[in-house]
Design an enzyme around this catalytic site. Structure first.
Site: not given
Length: 107
Positions: A26, A29
């Site tokens: 991600c 993230c």
């Protein structure tokens, strides 16, 4: 010392627990990771910070209805105090944490 379960960590009395639900693949993230590290060091002794990989802990992610990542959740005594999805700037995250860690905090 035995490793504590997620449930034990978020239900323990005392300081709030900031949980970062993330995945290695991600992009947002990865943006959030150094922010989490910065906030954790700035709030050392006031909060616990744990990271939960949603790919490896799907049951936990489902239990807390994590649909987008990163999702940050602040727990105290098993209760969700705050929740936010997406990238959160360090100053905003610190502001939220101050609400729950200062001596004058009310809940």
């Amino acid at each position: 010392m035995p490793k504590k379960s997620f449930s034990e960590l978020i239900n323990s009395p005392g300081m709030p627990v900031l949980v970062d639900f993330y995945a290695d693949w991600c992009g947002p993230c990865k943006t959030m990771s150094p922010i989490i590290q910065q906030v954790a060091s700035e709030n050392a002794g006031k909060i616990k910070v744990i990271k939960v990989d949603v790919d490896k802990n799907q049951a936990v992610a489902q239990q807390f209805r994590v649909q987008g990542i990163p999702t940050l959740m602040l727990f105290q005594g098993g209760k969700v105090l705050w929740r936010q999805s997406g990238v959160v700037p360090a100053h905003q995250l610190n502001q939220v944490l101050r609400q729950y860690t200062s001596n004058g905090a009310t809940s």
